[in-house]
Write a protein that holds these residues in place. Structure first.
Motif, PDB file in Angstrom:
ATOM      1  N   LEU A   5     133.699 -58.384 106.255  1.00 46.74           N
ATOM      2  CA  LEU A   5     132.324 -57.917 106.128  1.00 46.74           C
ATOM      3  C   LEU A   5     131.919 -57.784 104.665  1.00 46.74           C
ATOM      4  CD1 LEU A   5     129.859 -56.957 107.720  1.00 46.74           C
ATOM      5  CD2 LEU A   5     130.794 -54.653 107.634  1.00 46.74           C
ATOM      6  N   GLU A   6     132.803 -57.262 103.854  1.00 44.31           N
ATOM      7  CA  GLU A   6     132.482 -57.064 102.439  1.00 44.31           C
ATOM      8  C   GLU A   6     132.368 -58.382 101.693  1.00 44.31           C
ATOM      9  OE1 GLU A   6     135.618 -54.388 101.387  1.00 44.31           O
ATOM     10  OE2 GLU A   6     134.361 -52.609 101.715  1.00 44.31           O
ATOM     11  N   GLU A   7     133.026 -59.432 102.197  1.00 43.97           N
ATOM     12  CA  GLU A   7     132.893 -60.758 101.582  1.00 43.97           C
ATOM     13  C   GLU A   7     131.518 -61.360 101.848  1.00 43.97           C
ATOM     14  OE1 GLU A   7     135.968 -63.383 102.784  1.00 43.97           O
ATOM     15  OE2 GLU A   7     137.565 -62.268 101.762  1.00 43.97           O
ATOM     16  N   VAL A   8     130.901 -60.995 102.979  1.00 44.53           N
ATOM     17  CA  VAL A   8     129.551 -61.491 103.272  1.00 44.53           C
ATOM     18  C   VAL A   8     128.570 -60.647 102.478  1.00 44.53           C
ATOM     19  CG1 VAL A   8     127.877 -61.975 105.096  1.00 44.53           C
ATOM     20  CG2 VAL A   8     130.301 -62.207 105.568  1.00 44.53           C
ATOM     21  N   VAL A   9     128.179 -59.527 103.011  1.00 46.56           N
ATOM     22  CA  VAL A   9     127.394 -58.515 102.295  1.00 46.56           C
ATOM     23  C   VAL A   9     127.614 -57.204 103.031  1.00 46.56           C
ATOM     24  CG1 VAL A   9     125.118 -57.710 101.608  1.00 46.56           C
ATOM     25  CG2 VAL A   9     125.610 -60.136 101.525  1.00 46.56           C
ATOM     26  N   PRO A  10     128.149 -56.190 102.371  1.00 46.63           N
ATOM     27  CA  PRO A  10     128.318 -54.910 103.064  1.00 46.63           C
ATOM     28  C   PRO A  10     126.956 -54.318 103.414  1.00 46.63           C
ATOM     29  CG  PRO A  10     128.794 -54.671 100.720  1.00 46.63           C
ATOM     30  CD  PRO A  10     128.612 -56.132 100.983  1.00 46.63           C
ATOM     31  N   PRO A  11     126.850 -53.665 104.549  1.00 46.03           N
ATOM     32  CA  PRO A  11     125.552 -53.144 104.975  1.00 46.03           C
ATOM     33  C   PRO A  11     125.138 -51.925 104.162  1.00 46.03           C
ATOM     34  CG  PRO A  11     127.253 -52.400 106.460  1.00 46.03           C
ATOM     35  CD  PRO A  11     127.924 -53.333 105.492  1.00 46.03           C
ATOM     36  N   ARG A  12     123.843 -51.636 104.209  1.00 45.28           N
ATOM     37  CA  ARG A  12     123.369 -50.363 103.674  1.00 45.28           C
ATOM     38  C   ARG A  12     123.826 -49.262 104.633  1.00 45.28           C
ATOM     39  NH1 ARG A  12     117.928 -50.248 104.344  1.00 45.28           N
ATOM     40  NH2 ARG A  12     117.849 -52.196 105.502  1.00 45.28           N
ATOM     41  N   GLY A  13     124.327 -48.188 104.083  1.00 42.73           N
ATOM     42  CA  GLY A  13     124.855 -47.116 104.926  1.00 42.73           C
ATOM     43  C   GLY A  13     126.348 -46.975 104.728  1.00 42.73           C
ATOM     44  N   ASN A  14     126.924 -45.970 105.341  1.00 41.44           N
ATOM     45  CA  ASN A  14     128.355 -45.695 105.200  1.00 41.44           C
ATOM     46  C   ASN A  14     129.166 -46.653 106.069  1.00 41.44           C
ATOM     47  OD1 ASN A  14     127.968 -43.366 103.499  1.00 41.44           O
ATOM     48  ND2 ASN A  14     127.255 -42.286 105.335  1.00 41.44           N
ATOM     49  N   LEU A  15     130.094 -47.371 105.454  1.00 39.35           N
ATOM     50  CA  LEU A  15     130.966 -48.296 106.183  1.00 39.35           C
ATOM     51  C   LEU A  15     132.281 -47.590 106.485  1.00 39.35           C
ATOM     52  CD1 LEU A  15     131.374 -51.123 107.315  1.00 39.35           C
ATOM     53  CD2 LEU A  15     132.167 -51.848 105.060  1.00 39.35           C
ATOM     54  N   VAL A  16     132.611 -47.475 107.780  1.00 44.97           N
ATOM     55  CA  VAL A  16     133.735 -46.671 108.225  1.00 44.97           C
ATOM     56  C   VAL A  16     134.674 -47.526 109.064  1.00 44.97           C
ATOM     57  CG1 VAL A  16     134.407 -44.622 109.545  1.00 44.97           C
ATOM     58  CG2 VAL A  16     132.249 -44.630 108.277  1.00 44.97           C
ATOM     59  N   VAL A  17     135.988 -47.332 108.885  1.00 50.06           N
ATOM     60  CA  VAL A  17     136.992 -47.956 109.755  1.00 50.06           C
ATOM     61  C   VAL A  17     137.408 -46.928 110.800  1.00 50.06           C
ATOM     62  CG1 VAL A  17     139.299 -48.944 109.907  1.00 50.06           C
ATOM     63  CG2 VAL A  17     137.841 -49.505 107.958  1.00 50.06           C
ATOM     64  N   ALA A  18     137.280 -47.302 112.054  1.00 49.39           N
ATOM     65  CA  ALA A  18     137.692 -46.416 113.149  1.00 49.39           C
ATOM     66  C   ALA A  18     138.449 -47.234 114.191  1.00 49.39           C
ATOM     67  CB  ALA A  18     136.477 -45.738 113.782  1.00 49.39           C
ATOM     68  N   GLU A  19     138.998 -46.549 115.176  1.00 51.96           N
ATOM     69  CA  GLU A  19     139.847 -47.205 116.171  1.00 51.96           C
ATOM     70  C   GLU A  19     139.054 -48.212 117.009  1.00 51.96           C
ATOM     71  OE1 GLU A  19     141.517 -43.364 114.958  1.00 51.96           O
ATOM     72  OE2 GLU A  19     139.568 -43.944 115.772  1.00 51.96           O
TER      73      GLU A  19
END
Length: 321
Positions: free
Chosen positions: A139-153
Protein backbone atom coordinates in the motif's frame (compact mmCIF):
# COMPACT_ATOMS: atom_id res chain seq x y z
CA UNK A 1 -23.28 -1.01 8.93
CA UNK A 2 -24.97 -3.45 6.52
CA UNK A 3 -27.80 -4.21 8.98
CA UNK A 4 -28.38 -0.52 9.67
CA UNK A 5 -28.47 0.13 5.91
CA UNK A 6 -31.06 -2.59 5.39
CA UNK A 7 -33.30 -1.29 8.16
CA UNK A 8 -33.13 2.32 6.99
CA UNK A 9 -33.54 1.57 3.27
CA UNK A 10 -36.97 0.07 3.98
CA UNK A 11 -38.16 3.55 4.92
CA UNK A 12 -36.64 5.21 1.88
CA UNK A 13 -38.28 5.55 -1.52
CA UNK A 14 -37.69 7.58 -4.64
CA UNK A 15 -40.50 9.80 -5.95
CA UNK A 16 -41.04 8.44 -9.46
CA UNK A 17 -44.02 9.36 -11.59
CA UNK A 18 -46.44 6.53 -12.14
CA UNK A 19 -46.41 6.94 -15.92
CA UNK A 20 -43.78 8.10 -18.36
CA UNK A 21 -45.85 7.66 -21.52
CA UNK A 22 -44.99 11.24 -22.50
CA UNK A 23 -41.61 9.93 -23.63
CA UNK A 24 -43.27 8.01 -26.43
CA UNK A 25 -43.71 11.15 -28.54
CA UNK A 26 -39.96 11.79 -28.29
CA UNK A 27 -39.02 8.45 -29.78
CA UNK A 28 -37.30 7.49 -26.54
CA UNK A 29 -36.07 4.16 -27.88
CA UNK A 30 -34.08 5.84 -30.63
CA UNK A 31 -33.09 8.81 -28.50
CA UNK A 32 -31.49 6.66 -25.81
CA UNK A 33 -30.36 3.74 -27.96
CA UNK A 34 -26.72 4.08 -26.97
CA UNK A 35 -27.48 4.58 -23.30
CA UNK A 36 -29.68 1.49 -23.16
CA UNK A 37 -26.62 -0.62 -23.85
CA UNK A 38 -25.03 0.86 -20.74
CA UNK A 39 -28.09 0.71 -18.51
CA UNK A 40 -26.04 -1.03 -15.84
CA UNK A 41 -24.18 2.22 -15.27
CA UNK A 42 -27.51 3.94 -14.71
CA UNK A 43 -28.41 1.30 -12.15
CA UNK A 44 -25.13 1.90 -10.35
CA UNK A 45 -25.79 5.64 -10.32
CA UNK A 46 -29.27 5.17 -8.85
CA UNK A 47 -27.97 2.74 -6.23
CA UNK A 48 -25.23 5.21 -5.24
CA UNK A 49 -27.83 7.95 -4.85
CA UNK A 50 -29.86 5.69 -2.55
CA UNK A 51 -26.75 4.97 -0.48
CA UNK A 52 -26.07 8.69 -0.16
CA UNK A 53 -29.57 9.42 1.17
CA UNK A 54 -29.67 6.39 3.47
CA UNK A 55 -26.28 7.10 5.04
CA UNK A 56 -27.18 10.75 5.48
CA UNK A 57 -30.29 9.72 7.40
CA UNK A 58 -28.33 7.23 9.50
CA UNK A 59 -25.69 9.82 10.36
CA UNK A 60 -28.38 12.13 11.79
CA UNK A 61 -29.61 9.44 14.16
CA UNK A 62 -28.02 8.80 17.56
CA UNK A 63 -25.98 5.67 17.18
CA UNK A 64 -22.52 4.14 17.26
CA UNK A 65 -19.31 6.10 17.76
CA UNK A 66 -17.53 3.99 15.11
CA UNK A 67 -18.53 2.77 11.65
CA UNK A 68 -16.63 -0.02 9.88
CA UNK A 69 -16.80 -0.61 6.14
CA UNK A 70 -14.95 -2.75 3.63
CA UNK A 71 -12.45 -0.61 1.80
CA UNK A 72 -12.05 -0.79 -1.97
CA UNK A 73 -12.71 2.80 -3.10
CA UNK A 74 -16.33 2.08 -3.96
CA UNK A 75 -19.00 4.82 -4.13
CA UNK A 76 -20.86 3.48 -1.10
CA UNK A 77 -17.73 4.02 1.03
CA UNK A 78 -17.47 7.65 -0.08
CA UNK A 79 -21.18 8.13 0.67
CA UNK A 80 -20.74 6.83 4.23
CA UNK A 81 -17.60 8.86 4.96
CA UNK A 82 -19.18 11.99 3.52
CA UNK A 83 -22.36 11.58 5.59
CA UNK A 84 -20.44 11.00 8.82
CA UNK A 85 -18.12 13.97 8.14
CA UNK A 86 -21.08 16.28 7.51
CA UNK A 87 -23.40 15.24 10.26
CA UNK A 88 -21.58 13.71 13.19
CA UNK A 89 -18.47 13.23 15.24
CA UNK A 90 -18.24 9.44 14.81
CA UNK A 91 -15.18 7.91 13.21
CA UNK A 92 -15.09 5.56 10.23
CA UNK A 93 -12.77 2.56 9.97
CA UNK A 94 -11.97 1.27 6.49
CA UNK A 95 -10.98 -2.41 6.49
CA UNK A 96 -9.17 -3.56 3.34
CA UNK A 97 -11.36 -5.76 1.15
CA UNK A 98 -9.58 -9.04 0.37
CA UNK A 99 -5.80 -8.81 -0.11
CA UNK A 100 -3.67 -5.83 -1.09
CA UNK A 101 -1.42 -6.70 -3.99
CA UNK A 102 1.61 -4.83 -5.22
CA UNK A 103 0.50 -1.93 -7.46
CA UNK A 104 -3.11 -2.54 -6.41
CA UNK A 105 -5.04 0.35 -7.97
CA UNK A 106 -8.16 -0.38 -5.91
CA UNK A 107 -6.57 1.37 -2.93
CA UNK A 108 -5.02 4.28 -4.81
CA UNK A 109 -6.00 7.70 -3.47
CA UNK A 110 -4.70 10.43 -5.76
CA UNK A 111 -5.69 13.18 -3.33
CA UNK A 112 -3.15 11.89 -0.80
CA UNK A 113 -0.30 12.95 -3.10
CA UNK A 114 -0.74 16.67 -2.54
CA UNK A 115 -2.31 19.23 -0.29
CA UNK A 116 -5.37 20.90 -1.77
CA UNK A 117 -5.96 24.56 -1.00
CA UNK A 118 -9.45 26.04 -1.18
CA UNK A 119 -10.68 22.91 -2.92
CA UNK A 120 -13.38 20.63 -1.60
CA UNK A 121 -11.78 17.29 -0.73
CA UNK A 122 -13.61 14.00 -0.61
CA UNK A 123 -13.92 12.93 3.05
CA UNK A 124 -11.82 9.92 3.97
CA UNK A 125 -12.01 7.37 6.76
CA UNK A 126 -10.25 8.22 9.99
CA UNK A 127 -8.54 4.81 10.19
CA UNK A 128 -7.44 2.38 7.46
CA UNK A 129 -6.80 -1.23 8.49
CA UNK A 130 -4.64 -3.77 6.63
CA UNK A 131 -3.90 -7.39 7.45
CA UNK A 132 -0.11 -7.54 7.74
CA UNK A 133 3.27 -5.93 7.13
CA UNK A 134 3.51 -7.10 3.48
CA UNK A 135 0.15 -5.58 2.43
CA UNK A 136 1.14 -2.43 4.31
CA UNK A 137 4.36 -2.19 2.28
CA UNK A 138 2.39 -2.78 -0.93
CA UNK A 139 0.00 0.00 0.00
CA UNK A 140 2.77 2.44 0.87
CA UNK A 141 4.44 1.77 -2.49
CA UNK A 142 1.28 2.96 -4.27
CA UNK A 143 0.13 5.89 -2.14
CA UNK A 144 -0.66 5.62 1.57
CA UNK A 145 -4.16 6.87 2.34
CA UNK A 146 -5.04 9.98 4.28
CA UNK A 147 -5.79 8.90 7.82
CA UNK A 148 -4.19 6.51 10.30
CA UNK A 149 -2.85 3.33 8.67
CA UNK A 150 -3.10 0.41 11.09
CA UNK A 151 -2.06 -3.26 10.92
CA UNK A 152 -4.58 -5.55 12.59
CA UNK A 153 -5.46 -9.24 12.53
CA UNK A 154 -6.82 -10.78 9.32
CA UNK A 155 -10.30 -11.78 10.46
CA UNK A 156 -10.99 -13.59 7.19
CA UNK A 157 -8.16 -16.08 7.82
CA UNK A 158 -8.65 -16.70 11.54
CA UNK A 159 -10.38 -20.04 11.00
CA UNK A 160 -7.77 -21.48 8.60
CA UNK A 161 -5.33 -24.01 10.05
CA UNK A 162 -2.64 -26.21 8.56
CA UNK A 163 -4.26 -29.26 6.97
CA UNK A 164 -4.51 -32.60 8.73
CA UNK A 165 -2.94 -35.73 7.30
CA UNK A 166 -4.84 -37.35 4.45
CA UNK A 167 -4.53 -39.04 1.06
CA UNK A 168 -3.31 -36.12 -1.04
CA UNK A 169 -3.78 -37.35 -4.60
CA UNK A 170 -5.45 -34.43 -6.40
CA UNK A 171 -4.17 -31.61 -8.56
CA UNK A 172 -6.40 -28.60 -8.02
CA UNK A 173 -6.81 -25.72 -10.46
CA UNK A 174 -8.48 -22.69 -8.88
CA UNK A 175 -10.53 -20.81 -11.46
CA UNK A 176 -10.40 -17.07 -12.03
CA UNK A 177 -13.43 -14.85 -12.58
CA UNK A 178 -12.01 -14.24 -16.07
CA UNK A 179 -12.94 -16.99 -18.52
CA UNK A 180 -9.74 -16.47 -20.49
CA UNK A 181 -7.54 -16.79 -17.40
CA UNK A 182 -9.27 -20.01 -16.34
CA UNK A 183 -8.78 -21.48 -19.82
CA UNK A 184 -5.08 -20.57 -19.65
CA UNK A 185 -4.69 -22.32 -16.28
CA UNK A 186 -6.55 -25.46 -17.38
CA UNK A 187 -4.64 -25.81 -20.65
CA UNK A 188 -1.26 -25.25 -19.02
CA UNK A 189 -1.98 -27.77 -16.26
CA UNK A 190 -3.09 -30.42 -18.75
CA UNK A 191 0.05 -29.91 -20.82
CA UNK A 192 2.30 -29.98 -17.76
CA UNK A 193 0.78 -33.25 -16.50
CA UNK A 194 0.67 -34.93 -19.90
CA UNK A 195 3.88 -36.93 -19.59
CA UNK A 196 4.13 -37.36 -15.82
CA UNK A 197 4.20 -41.02 -14.78
CA UNK A 198 2.11 -40.74 -11.61
CA UNK A 199 -1.60 -40.31 -12.42
CA UNK A 200 -3.32 -37.42 -10.70
CA UNK A 201 -6.95 -36.78 -9.91
CA UNK A 202 -7.82 -33.50 -11.61
CA UNK A 203 -10.06 -31.03 -9.78
CA UNK A 204 -11.31 -27.63 -10.85
CA UNK A 205 -12.82 -25.16 -8.41
CA UNK A 206 -14.69 -22.47 -10.40
CA UNK A 207 -14.71 -18.88 -9.27
CA UNK A 208 -18.02 -18.23 -7.46
CA UNK A 209 -18.56 -15.26 -9.75
CA UNK A 210 -18.36 -17.42 -12.89
CA UNK A 211 -19.71 -20.91 -12.30
CA UNK A 212 -20.34 -21.38 -16.02
CA UNK A 213 -16.70 -22.39 -16.37
CA UNK A 214 -17.57 -25.80 -14.93
CA UNK A 215 -18.83 -27.19 -18.25
CA UNK A 216 -15.64 -26.13 -19.99
CA UNK A 217 -13.44 -27.76 -17.33
CA UNK A 218 -15.43 -31.01 -17.42
CA UNK A 219 -14.90 -31.23 -21.16
CA UNK A 220 -11.15 -31.05 -20.49
CA UNK A 221 -11.25 -33.98 -18.04
CA UNK A 222 -11.49 -32.14 -14.72
CA UNK A 223 -13.92 -33.02 -11.95
CA UNK A 224 -15.77 -30.03 -10.51
CA UNK A 225 -15.81 -29.11 -6.85
CA UNK A 226 -17.43 -26.25 -4.98
CA UNK A 227 -16.13 -27.29 -1.56
CA UNK A 228 -14.18 -24.77 0.45
CA UNK A 229 -10.40 -24.83 0.22
CA UNK A 230 -10.22 -25.80 3.89
CA UNK A 231 -12.37 -28.89 3.21
CA UNK A 232 -10.34 -29.81 0.12
CA UNK A 233 -6.89 -29.21 1.63
CA UNK A 234 -6.22 -32.76 3.01
CA UNK A 235 -6.74 -34.30 -0.45
CA UNK A 236 -4.76 -31.77 -2.51
CA UNK A 237 -1.26 -32.81 -3.56
CA UNK A 238 -0.63 -29.55 -5.39
CA UNK A 239 -2.63 -26.49 -6.44
CA UNK A 240 -2.36 -24.09 -9.40
CA UNK A 241 -3.68 -20.53 -9.24
CA UNK A 242 -3.62 -17.58 -11.62
CA UNK A 243 -1.43 -14.50 -11.52
CA UNK A 244 -4.05 -12.53 -9.54
CA UNK A 245 -5.43 -15.42 -7.49
CA UNK A 246 -6.04 -14.53 -3.84
CA UNK A 247 -6.55 -18.26 -3.18
CA UNK A 248 -2.78 -18.68 -3.17
CA UNK A 249 -2.76 -17.06 0.27
CA UNK A 250 -5.52 -19.34 1.62
CA UNK A 251 -3.68 -22.42 0.31
CA UNK A 252 -0.39 -21.19 1.80
CA UNK A 253 -2.00 -20.88 5.24
CA UNK A 254 -3.51 -24.36 4.79
CA UNK A 255 0.00 -25.76 4.11
CA UNK A 256 -0.84 -26.93 0.59
CA UNK A 257 1.94 -26.81 -2.06
CA UNK A 258 0.76 -24.04 -4.40
CA UNK A 259 2.25 -22.48 -7.51
CA UNK A 260 1.17 -19.27 -9.19
CA UNK A 261 1.20 -19.48 -13.00
CA UNK A 262 2.23 -16.04 -14.23
CA UNK A 263 0.74 -14.61 -17.39
CA UNK A 264 3.59 -13.17 -19.52
CA UNK A 265 1.17 -10.65 -21.03
CA UNK A 266 0.18 -9.03 -17.73
CA UNK A 267 1.49 -7.98 -14.33
CA UNK A 268 2.06 -10.50 -11.60
CA UNK A 269 -0.69 -9.48 -9.17
CA UNK A 270 -0.32 -12.38 -6.77
CA UNK A 271 -0.72 -11.38 -3.11
CA UNK A 272 2.45 -13.41 -2.46
CA UNK A 273 4.73 -11.19 -4.56
CA UNK A 274 7.45 -10.03 -2.20
CA UNK A 275 6.99 -12.97 0.18
CA UNK A 276 10.21 -14.95 0.40
CA UNK A 277 9.62 -18.62 -0.48
CA UNK A 278 6.59 -18.12 -2.75
CA UNK A 279 6.49 -20.36 -5.83
CA UNK A 280 5.92 -18.95 -9.32
CA UNK A 281 5.89 -20.60 -12.76
CA UNK A 282 6.55 -18.56 -15.87
CA UNK A 283 5.96 -21.29 -18.47
CA UNK A 284 4.47 -24.74 -18.94
CA UNK A 285 7.99 -26.11 -18.43
CA UNK A 286 8.28 -24.41 -15.03
CA UNK A 287 4.83 -25.67 -14.10
CA UNK A 288 5.70 -29.24 -15.13
CA UNK A 289 8.81 -29.17 -12.94
CA UNK A 290 6.83 -28.00 -9.93
CA UNK A 291 3.99 -30.50 -10.45
CA UNK A 292 6.42 -33.39 -10.77
CA UNK A 293 7.98 -32.63 -7.36
CA UNK A 294 5.61 -30.39 -5.36
CA UNK A 295 7.36 -28.48 -2.60
CA UNK A 296 5.77 -26.79 0.35
CA UNK A 297 6.42 -23.08 0.54
CA UNK A 298 8.92 -21.56 2.93
CA UNK A 299 6.83 -18.47 3.55
CA UNK A 300 6.61 -16.77 6.91
CA UNK A 301 2.82 -16.49 6.97
CA UNK A 302 2.90 -13.94 9.79
CA UNK A 303 4.77 -11.60 7.44
CA UNK A 304 1.86 -11.69 5.01
CA UNK A 305 -1.12 -11.77 7.40
CA UNK A 306 -1.44 -11.24 11.14
CA UNK A 307 -3.59 -13.99 12.66
CA UNK A 308 -3.21 -13.65 16.43
CA UNK A 309 -6.16 -15.00 18.38
CA UNK A 310 -7.74 -13.28 20.24
CA UNK A 311 -7.43 -10.33 17.83
CA UNK A 312 -5.85 -7.94 20.33
CA UNK A 313 -5.13 -5.20 17.79
CA UNK A 314 -8.76 -5.07 16.73
CA UNK A 315 -9.87 -5.05 20.36
CA UNK A 316 -7.52 -2.15 21.09
CA UNK A 317 -8.66 -0.22 18.01
CA UNK A 318 -12.38 -0.63 18.70
CA UNK A 319 -11.96 -0.02 22.41
CA UNK A 320 -10.27 3.36 21.95
CA UNK A 321 -12.58 5.65 19.95
Amino acid sequence: TSLALARTSRNFSLDVEASSSELAVLGAGRLFEGQLRDSLFGSHAAWTSIHAHVYDRLAHQPGPSSWIHLWENKPLEHCLNSAIARNGSARTIAYAHSVIRRRDHRYYDESALFETVEVRRRPAASHFVVNGSLPRRNLEEVVPPRGNLVVAEALRYQSLKGRSAGLADATLVVGDISQGESIRLLNATRLALEHLSSPQRLLFKPHPGNLRQSTMAQAMGFSITTQSLAELAPSIAVAVVGSAGAASLDLTILCVPVVTLIDPASLNLSPLVGAEGARFARSVGDLKEFLSTPRLHGIDVDEVVSRANPPERWIALLGNP
